[in-house]
Design a protein around this motif. Sequence first.
Motif, PDB file in Angstrom:
ATOM      1  N   ASP A 102       0.835  -1.214   0.000  1.00  0.00           N
ATOM      2  CA  ASP A 102       0.000   0.000   0.000  1.00  0.00           C
ATOM      3  C   ASP A 102       0.867   1.260   0.000  1.00  0.00           C
ATOM      4  O   ASP A 102       0.539   2.254  -0.658  1.00  0.00           O
ATOM      5  CB  ASP A 102      -0.932   0.006   1.214  1.00  0.00           C
ATOM      6  N   ALA A 103       1.984   1.219   0.734  1.00  0.00           N
ATOM      7  CA  ALA A 103       2.852   2.399   0.838  1.00  0.00           C
ATOM      8  C   ALA A 103       3.520   2.745  -0.493  1.00  0.00           C
ATOM      9  O   ALA A 103       3.757   3.920  -0.782  1.00  0.00           O
ATOM     10  CB  ALA A 103       3.919   2.172   1.913  1.00  0.00           C
ATOM     11  N   ILE A 104       3.820   1.736  -1.320  1.00  0.00           N
ATOM     12  CA  ILE A 104       4.457   2.026  -2.611  1.00  0.00           C
ATOM     13  C   ILE A 104       3.420   2.230  -3.724  1.00  0.00           C
ATOM     14  O   ILE A 104       3.765   2.409  -4.884  1.00  0.00           O
ATOM     15  CB  ILE A 104       5.447   0.919  -3.029  1.00  0.00           C
ATOM     16  N   GLY A 105       2.150   2.198  -3.333  1.00  0.00           N
ATOM     17  CA  GLY A 105       1.095   2.498  -4.299  1.00  0.00           C
ATOM     18  C   GLY A 105       0.609   1.311  -5.094  1.00  0.00           C
ATOM     19  O   GLY A 105      -0.024   1.471  -6.151  1.00  0.00           O
ATOM     20  N   GLY A 106       0.880   0.097  -4.602  1.00  0.00           N
ATOM     21  CA  GLY A 106       0.413  -1.104  -5.278  1.00  0.00           C
ATOM     22  C   GLY A 106       1.316  -1.531  -6.423  1.00  0.00           C
ATOM     23  O   GLY A 106       2.276  -0.842  -6.779  1.00  0.00           O
ATOM     24  N   ILE A 107       1.004  -2.682  -6.986  1.00  0.00           N
ATOM     25  CA  ILE A 107       1.801  -3.255  -8.073  1.00  0.00           C
ATOM     26  C   ILE A 107       0.875  -3.723  -9.194  1.00  0.00           C
ATOM     27  O   ILE A 107      -0.150  -4.344  -8.944  1.00  0.00           O
ATOM     28  CB  ILE A 107       2.627  -4.466  -7.569  1.00  0.00           C
ATOM     29  N   GLU A 108       1.268  -3.424 -10.425  1.00  0.00           N
ATOM     30  CA  GLU A 108       0.525  -3.925 -11.576  1.00  0.00           C
ATOM     31  C   GLU A 108       1.078  -5.294 -11.946  1.00  0.00           C
ATOM     32  O   GLU A 108       2.282  -5.453 -12.157  1.00  0.00           O
ATOM     33  CB  GLU A 108       0.653  -2.967 -12.760  1.00  0.00           C
ATOM     34  N   ILE A 109       0.222  -6.286 -12.005  1.00  0.00           N
ATOM     35  CA  ILE A 109       0.675  -7.660 -12.246  1.00  0.00           C
ATOM     36  C   ILE A 109      -0.334  -8.376 -13.141  1.00  0.00           C
ATOM     37  O   ILE A 109      -1.531  -8.073 -13.112  1.00  0.00           O
ATOM     38  CB  ILE A 109       0.843  -8.421 -10.906  1.00  0.00           C
ATOM     39  N   ASP A 110       0.152  -9.309 -13.923  1.00  0.00           N
ATOM     40  CA  ASP A 110      -0.720 -10.118 -14.771  1.00  0.00           C
ATOM     41  C   ASP A 110      -1.071 -11.396 -14.019  1.00  0.00           C
ATOM     42  O   ASP A 110      -0.233 -12.292 -13.864  1.00  0.00           O
ATOM     43  CB  ASP A 110      -0.009 -10.456 -16.082  1.00  0.00           C
TER      44      ASP A 110
END
Length: 347
Positions: free
Chosen positions: A167-175
């Motif tokens: 949450d602190a890094i703003g989430g991750i985009e993943i497939d």
Amino acid sequence: MRIIKRTLLLIGLLLMVVAGYYSYSFYHFASNISNKSDTALNNGSTSLIAQTVKDKGDKYTPPKWEGKQRVNILLLGGDSRGMAKNELPRSDSIMLASIDPVTKKAHLFSILRDTYVKIPGEGEDRINTAITTGGPNLAMKTVSDLLGIPVQYYVYTDFKGFIALIDAIGGIEIDVEKDMKYTDSEDDHVYDINLKKGLQHLDGKTALQYVRFRHDALSDFSRTERQRKFLTAVAQKMQTTSSLIKLPKILNAMDPYIDTNLSVTDMLKLASLGFEAKADGIVSSQLPPTDLLVERNVRGAAVITADKTKLQKYVKDLFAGTAEADTGPTKPSPSPTPKSSVKTTAK
């Protein structure tokens, strides 16, 4: 010229203030983490560190890192749900990050938690029981003996810490490779898993679902592959400008959930090395690799074994760049061993 000089002076002062703020944030975070074990022990806490100090002392003291040789950090993801008083958290995931300070090349290994090993002073058991038996120092010693490399540091966090970081890094985009669904009533369904296939942005809670899911035919084999894939994406994002700008916020969010034996000086050296390392070139591999592991049955429980000499050579060759990483998952054919022929102290 006078205006230009004043502008440059103002920019210089601003940069000094920003640098000072970031340095203070990091130093404050590192100091808090380093002092946790002493504070917890003095307060009679049963935290992971305090319990380890009380039970094992310095029986397994990790080797020192001088800054010039390869550094190996054991990453322990704990499951502290339903813990009883004085009980050490279970190890839900075991990973090893390795960085060569000369070449700046990084390796990320996921160690299958059902790997059956010799735990120093405790007999033979699954590798994920080492932390429960003797805390992080024993876990480091066990992994070190298995892989034939020194393990200098560990970093431990649990579900809440993982959620806070993402949450602190703003989430991750993943497939997301497939639909993932699993319900768990143990925590009133707080940690249920319900993800749909496809490219999507995962926040802390949904990211935890992604790295925990193992309820398919390949179980922990596919789960550890996803964990390496996800942590590689996290490492890449941590090196972006936006993450560097949010570094104080990220450190503050992680502070309550981290246990480690890293000192302030060690953290500063590793932080510098981490930013220099090539995050987009991380070599990721499963341990033991598929072609070395054998499934066995010990007292009715399925475990994984591997020839330790061949496993250590595989790790050495990976570091040298002469072996291919095993990204898995390919589940081997089981080769059960009769119960009577296996000596074990597994509880």
